[in-house]
Scaffold this motif. Structure first.
Motif, mmCIF file in Angstrom:
data_model
loop_
_atom_site.group_PDB
_atom_site.id
_atom_site.type_symbol
_atom_site.label_atom_id
_atom_site.label_comp_id
_atom_site.label_asym_id
_atom_site.label_seq_id
_atom_site.Cartn_x
_atom_site.Cartn_y
_atom_site.Cartn_z
ATOM 1 N N ARG A 56 0.823 -1.209 0.000
ATOM 2 C CA ARG A 56 0.000 0.000 0.000
ATOM 3 C C ARG A 56 0.860 1.263 0.000
ATOM 4 O O ARG A 56 0.329 2.370 0.118
ATOM 5 C CB ARG A 56 -0.942 -0.026 1.209
ATOM 6 C CG ARG A 56 -2.082 -1.042 1.065
ATOM 7 C CD ARG A 56 -2.736 -1.294 2.425
ATOM 8 N NE ARG A 56 -3.959 -2.078 2.342
ATOM 9 C CZ ARG A 56 -4.007 -3.407 2.256
ATOM 10 N NH1 ARG A 56 -2.876 -4.102 2.196
ATOM 11 N NH2 ARG A 56 -5.167 -4.051 2.210
ATOM 12 N N GLY A 57 2.167 1.120 -0.092
ATOM 13 C CA GLY A 57 3.053 2.260 -0.284
ATOM 14 C C GLY A 57 3.627 2.899 0.958
ATOM 15 O O GLY A 57 4.267 3.951 0.876
ATOM 16 N N PHE A 58 3.459 2.274 2.127
ATOM 17 C CA PHE A 58 3.980 2.853 3.355
ATOM 18 C C PHE A 58 5.431 2.420 3.590
ATOM 19 O O PHE A 58 5.846 1.342 3.153
ATOM 20 C CB PHE A 58 3.123 2.438 4.552
ATOM 21 C CG PHE A 58 1.702 2.906 4.452
ATOM 22 C CD1 PHE A 58 1.397 4.252 4.594
ATOM 23 C CD2 PHE A 58 0.672 2.013 4.201
ATOM 24 C CE1 PHE A 58 0.088 4.695 4.488
ATOM 25 C CE2 PHE A 58 -0.639 2.444 4.089
ATOM 26 C CZ PHE A 58 -0.928 3.794 4.232
ATOM 27 N N SER A 59 6.179 3.246 4.289
ATOM 28 C CA SER A 59 7.517 2.846 4.720
ATOM 29 C C SER A 59 7.373 2.016 5.986
ATOM 30 O O SER A 59 6.568 2.334 6.867
ATOM 31 C CB SER A 59 8.398 4.067 4.970
ATOM 32 O OG SER A 59 7.892 4.847 6.033
ATOM 33 N N VAL A 60 8.146 0.942 6.081
ATOM 34 C CA VAL A 60 7.995 -0.014 7.172
ATOM 35 C C VAL A 60 9.360 -0.297 7.799
ATOM 36 O O VAL A 60 10.353 -0.495 7.087
ATOM 37 C CB VAL A 60 7.372 -1.341 6.682
ATOM 38 C CG1 VAL A 60 7.165 -2.297 7.854
ATOM 39 C CG2 VAL A 60 6.049 -1.088 5.964
ATOM 40 N N THR A 61 9.373 -0.333 9.122
ATOM 41 C CA THR A 61 10.542 -0.792 9.868
ATOM 42 C C THR A 61 10.162 -2.080 10.579
ATOM 43 O O THR A 61 9.173 -2.117 11.316
ATOM 44 C CB THR A 61 10.989 0.256 10.896
ATOM 45 O OG1 THR A 61 11.363 1.448 10.219
ATOM 46 C CG2 THR A 61 12.182 -0.255 11.703
ATOM 47 N N GLY A 62 10.917 -3.140 10.341
ATOM 48 C CA GLY A 62 10.680 -4.412 11.000
ATOM 49 C C GLY A 62 11.679 -4.623 12.116
ATOM 50 O O GLY A 62 12.883 -4.414 11.937
ATOM 51 N N VAL A 63 11.198 -5.023 13.275
ATOM 52 C CA VAL A 63 12.076 -5.330 14.403
ATOM 53 C C VAL A 63 11.764 -6.729 14.902
ATOM 54 O O VAL A 63 10.598 -7.130 14.975
ATOM 55 C CB VAL A 63 11.928 -4.286 15.531
ATOM 56 C CG1 VAL A 63 10.520 -4.240 16.094
ATOM 57 C CG2 VAL A 63 12.938 -4.537 16.649
ATOM 58 N N ASP A 64 12.787 -7.501 15.211
ATOM 59 C CA ASP A 64 12.609 -8.857 15.701
ATOM 60 C C ASP A 64 13.834 -9.242 16.523
ATOM 61 O O ASP A 64 14.925 -8.697 16.329
ATOM 62 C CB ASP A 64 12.429 -9.846 14.535
ATOM 63 C CG ASP A 64 11.706 -11.117 14.961
ATOM 64 O OD1 ASP A 64 10.480 -11.184 14.763
ATOM 65 O OD2 ASP A 64 12.360 -12.020 15.508
ATOM 66 N N VAL A 65 13.654 -10.219 17.424
ATOM 67 C CA VAL A 65 14.783 -10.684 18.239
ATOM 68 C C VAL A 65 15.654 -11.675 17.493
ATOM 69 O O VAL A 65 16.782 -11.937 17.911
ATOM 70 C CB VAL A 65 14.295 -11.342 19.550
ATOM 71 C CG1 VAL A 65 13.569 -10.335 20.420
ATOM 72 C CG2 VAL A 65 13.406 -12.567 19.267
ATOM 73 N N ALA A 66 15.149 -12.250 16.402
ATOM 74 C CA ALA A 66 15.820 -13.368 15.740
ATOM 75 C C ALA A 66 16.418 -12.933 14.412
ATOM 76 O O ALA A 66 15.680 -12.672 13.454
ATOM 77 C CB ALA A 66 14.840 -14.526 15.523
ATOM 78 N N PRO A 67 17.743 -12.884 14.287
ATOM 79 C CA PRO A 67 18.360 -12.511 13.010
ATOM 80 C C PRO A 67 17.939 -13.403 11.851
ATOM 81 O O PRO A 67 17.786 -12.926 10.727
ATOM 82 C CB PRO A 67 19.866 -12.648 13.299
ATOM 83 C CG PRO A 67 19.989 -12.458 14.777
ATOM 84 C CD PRO A 67 18.746 -13.056 15.361
ATOM 85 N N ALA A 68 17.733 -14.699 12.110
ATOM 86 C CA ALA A 68 17.329 -15.603 11.032
ATOM 87 C C ALA A 68 15.945 -15.251 10.495
ATOM 88 O O ALA A 68 15.678 -15.401 9.296
ATOM 89 C CB ALA A 68 17.362 -17.048 11.516
ATOM 90 N N MET A 69 15.053 -14.792 11.365
ATOM 91 C CA MET A 69 13.740 -14.352 10.911
ATOM 92 C C MET A 69 13.881 -13.122 10.008
ATOM 93 O O MET A 69 13.237 -13.027 8.940
ATOM 94 C CB MET A 69 12.849 -14.017 12.105
ATOM 95 C CG MET A 69 12.413 -15.216 12.911
ATOM 96 S SD MET A 69 11.096 -16.140 12.076
ATOM 97 C CE MET A 69 10.626 -17.271 13.396
ATOM 98 N N ILE A 70 14.709 -12.189 10.414
ATOM 99 C CA ILE A 70 14.891 -10.975 9.629
ATOM 100 C C ILE A 70 15.476 -11.297 8.256
ATOM 101 O O ILE A 70 15.086 -10.690 7.244
ATOM 102 C CB ILE A 70 15.757 -9.969 10.407
ATOM 103 C CG1 ILE A 70 14.941 -9.380 11.561
ATOM 104 C CG2 ILE A 70 16.273 -8.858 9.496
ATOM 105 C CD1 ILE A 70 15.705 -8.423 12.451
ATOM 106 N N GLU A 71 16.376 -12.246 8.186
ATOM 107 C CA GLU A 71 16.934 -12.622 6.882
ATOM 108 C C GLU A 71 15.855 -13.193 5.970
ATOM 109 O O GLU A 71 15.846 -12.924 4.769
ATOM 110 C CB GLU A 71 18.076 -13.623 7.068
ATOM 111 C CG GLU A 71 19.340 -13.002 7.619
ATOM 112 C CD GLU A 71 19.775 -11.774 6.824
ATOM 113 O OE1 GLU A 71 19.959 -11.892 5.592
ATOM 114 O OE2 GLU A 71 19.909 -10.684 7.421
#
Length: 267
Positions: A56-71
């Protein structure tokens, strides 16, 4: 047993499913998002609940405790999307005050220390910014879920089967901890920073094969923590029982109930 979401990242990416378009439409309508709104996807996991905002065109910041999830989430994000990722915890967010227009948290808030997490959400929201916390649970009569819970009940009793539900009972009862921190819509704030609280239910259906459902159960940290060393035995037994019930050869339609809790930072 300590939680280890890094070890589940591959199964999350393969077997987890997202939420209905109607849910995200309702969140954005409630949030009154500006055209260039900033979204924090709290406990973003593999990015499933991030994509509807990105599209929908929004800027998003993702935060998580698990580096593997972020990858896994990085690999899912379309090229050119305005997305950032950071490793962190909900109880101590590394963002300035008032940084976001919307905080979205899917299927994760039950892992947080709630008092610290609500305080941090209120801090990093701009005045008038919105908080959307949501889960989806299969309906109680869903044959796949009933079969999985019955194994745990047979092995460990009713209490363990209830604990394996990802807090569905708590959400059905209205999630009391939420209302400790949020003033209901139309009620006086009474000192609360988060106001205009609402609970909404939105149903939808999804199709799952027996193998996909077993994979989903393999991805669940709740299963790993509840059944412990019997996890692989549980998955084998689930596959056996689904096959015996004649559910292995065609997809099953699951009725899913999405529990959504909405609030706004007081202006």
């Amino acid at each position: 047993m300590r939680s280890d979401f890094n070890s589940l990242a591959g199964d999350y990416a393969r077997f987890r499913t997202s939420y209905s378009d109607e849910l995200f439409d309702a969140i954005l309508e409630y949030a009154r998002m500006p055209a260039e709104g900033r979204v924090l996807d709290l406990a973003c996991g593999t990015g499933l609940a991030m994509l509807p905002y990105v599209r929908r065109g929004f800027s998003v910041t993702g935060v998580d405790v698990a580096p593997a999830m972020i990858e896994q989430a990085r690999a899912l994000v379309p090229r050119g999307a305005v997305v950032e990722f950071t490793i962190g915890r909900a109880e101590a967010l590394a963002f300035p005050d008032g940084a976001f227009d919307l905080i979205s948290c899917a299927q994760a808030f039950h892992w947080f220390e709630p008092h610290a997490a609500f305080a941090e959400c209120a801090r990093v929201l701009r005045p008038g910014g919105a908080l959307a916390i949501f889960w989806k649970h299969a309906a109680r009569d869903d044959i796949l879920t009933v079969t999985a819970e019955q194994i745990i009940r047979d092995w460990m009793g009713d209490e363990a089967a209830t604990r394996a539900r990802d807090h569905a009972v708590e959400h059905e009862l209205g999630w009391p901890i939420f209302w400790e921190h949020v003033a209901a819509l139309g009620s006086p704030p009474n000192g609360r920073t988060l106001v205009d609280g609402e609970k909404r239910l939105i149903e939808f259906t999804l199709e799952r094969t027996a193998d996909e459902f077993v994979g989903y159960q393999r991805s669940r940290e709740k299963i790993r923590t509840v059944v412990g060393e019997r996890r692989l035995e549980f998955l084998d037994e689930l596959k056996r029982r689904l096959r015996a019930a004649g559910l292995a050869d065609k997809p099953v339609t699951q009725r899913q109930i999405q529990y959504m809790f909405l609030a706004r930072k007081r202006t």
